[in-house]
Design an enzyme around this catalytic site. Structure first.
Site, PDB file in Angstrom:
ATOM      1  N   TRP A 138      15.541  -0.912   2.907  1.00  0.00           N
ATOM      2  CA  TRP A 138      15.111  -2.223   3.388  1.00  0.00           C
ATOM      3  C   TRP A 138      16.377  -2.919   3.899  1.00  0.00           C
ATOM      4  CZ3 TRP A 138      14.654  -7.135   0.110  1.00  0.00           C
ATOM      5  CH2 TRP A 138      13.955  -8.127   0.803  1.00  0.00           C
ATOM      6  N   LYS A 254       3.391  -8.166  -3.150  1.00  0.00           N
ATOM      7  CA  LYS A 254       2.479  -7.222  -2.502  1.00  0.00           C
ATOM      8  C   LYS A 254       1.297  -6.913  -3.417  1.00  0.00           C
ATOM      9  CE  LYS A 254       5.741  -6.874   0.601  1.00  0.00           C
ATOM     10  NZ  LYS A 254       6.931  -7.192  -0.120  1.00  0.00           N
TER      11      LYS A 254
END
Ligand code: PMP
Length: 398
Positions: A138, A254
């Site tokens: 990421w 999430k």
């Protein structure tokens, strides 16, 4: 004649250079401005259902309604946040109570806040400590750690052209690390590759970390979206079983669909320095955001403390997981060059495309993804997946 130079206050800012725009945020803008009807957004990292929407979980709506009804005050909670939330997340992540893990927990603004706290803690404990990061990762990871003063060292973890995890390289990098170095590991659903170590590889990683006295920093941002809540935590648990010191950055953004509510936690085990670590983390939290935002964590706690809501949440999360898994299977069958995607996990995979081919997908077919070929599989729906496969076939190498 002398001219007196007028003093200016903006000298304060003269050392600044403009920063490049965030790649994901730029992609969102470019997609919004594209007038084509058939455009496909595989860029931004949020879950989407078959209709392309990111709805609030029904269990979350119910918990939020209960929170609205029962919340008697919005007075401060303290820099640790909601202890009930931390206790409720522990069995989901660790399979134990928080006390059994030997860790302390602090609620944070999302997983990002947890990573930042972990970075500051490591740098305060050992200024300029080394943090090992597998690539690709990421993109914000390396920025967070470097900003906090850590010495970021990278090793190749995924071969995008060959579409495979570079496990031997990973273990090799750990062999060169020194006692007290931090090793960032994605707990599951690796972002961007979707290529996770298997159970046996996790055991080898855990052993190697423990033998060399390395400190794992496990980033668990997608628990439940890979193989399920329990299997997605196996790597984390294998590492915690072996390692004396460890840090875990947990995100609920999430798996509870909380994104903008910024809900997460940092958990730390620091051996002989537990109390110093705990109070330093509290100091960094206090000087950063003082106290974390409450709403998302309070609603997640309500879900986890109520058997019916928890069952509903698990079922909804499982629906999301199965949808991602089925998109993977469709792609894997549609084109042999996409076959490895079938065995990968979570929301992301990297297509075997070079930057020119990624550019062509966008220019000729309106398919948006990150420059390295990372796609969010949740952007593929029954109404666009065939068009996507055709576009891929037209742009990829034979
Ligand atoms: N870690 C990884 C690997 C991520 O992909 C993300 C979010 N994209 C985060 C951490 C941060 O999550 P949050 O939105 O909770 O800050």
């Amino acid at each position: 004649m002398t001219t007196l130079q007028k003093a200016r206050s903006d000298v304060l800012f003269e050392g600044l250079t403009p920063q490049p725009p965030d790649v994901v945020l730029s992609l969102i803008r470019a997609f919004a401005e594209d007038p084509r009807a058939g455009k496909i957004d595989l860029g931004v990292g949020v879950y989407k259902d078959e209709a392309g929407a990111t709805p609030v979980f029904a269990a979350m709506k119910a918990a939020e309604a209960r929170l609205l009804e029962t919340q008697a005050t919005k007075s401060y909670l303290g820099p640790e946040g909601d202890f009930g939330f931390l206790e409720a997340i522990a069995p989901v992540a660790f399979g134990h109570t928080l006390a059994q893990t030997g860790m302390f927990g602090v609620q944070t603004p999302g997983g990002t806040g947890a990573l930042r706290l972990a970075a500051e803690l490591a740098n305060a404990g050992r200024p300029g400590a080394t943090l090992w990061l597998g690539t690709p990762s990421w993109p914000i990871h390396s920025q967070i750690f470097a900003e906090a003063g850590l010495n970021v060292r990278t090793f190749p973890q995924y071969d995008a052209a060959a579409q495979r995890l570079l496990f031997d390289e990973m273990l090799g990098a750990l062999e060169t690390a020194q006692a007290g170095d931090v090793v960032l590991l994605h707990g599951c659903c690796h972002n961007p590759s979707g290529a996770d170590p298997d159970a046996d590889q996790w055991r080898q990683i855990a052993r190697s970390l423990a033998e060399r006295c390395l400190v794992p920093l496990i980033d668990l941002a997608y628990q439940g979206l890979g193989e399920g809540l329990e299997p997605d935590a196996l790597g984390l648990r294998a590492v915690l079983d072996q390692c004396e010191s460890a840090m875990v950055a947990y995100s609920c953004d999430k798996n509870f669909g909380l994104y903008r509510e910024r809900t997460g936690a940092l958990f730390v085990r620091a051996g002989r320095h537990q109390e110093a670590a705990r109070t330093n983390v509290l100091k960094f939290a206090r000087c950063g955001w003082s106290m974390p935002p409450d709403h998302g964590a309070a609603a997640a706690r309500i879900i986890l403390e109520d058997a019916d809501l928890a069952a509903q949440w698990r079922a909804e999360l499982e629906t999301c997981r199965q949808r991602l898994a089925s998109v993977r299977q469709i792609l894997a069958k549609a084109d042999p060059r996409l076959a490895p995607i079938g065995a990968q996990k979570g929301m992301f995979s990297i297509l075997p495309l070079n930057p020119d081919q990624v550019g062509r997908m966008r220019a000729a077919f309106g398919v948006y993804m990150l420059g390295n070929g990372r796609i969010n599989l949740a952007g593929l729906t029954p109404s666009n997946i065939e068009a996507f496969v055709r576009a891929f076939g037209a742009c990829a190498e034979e």
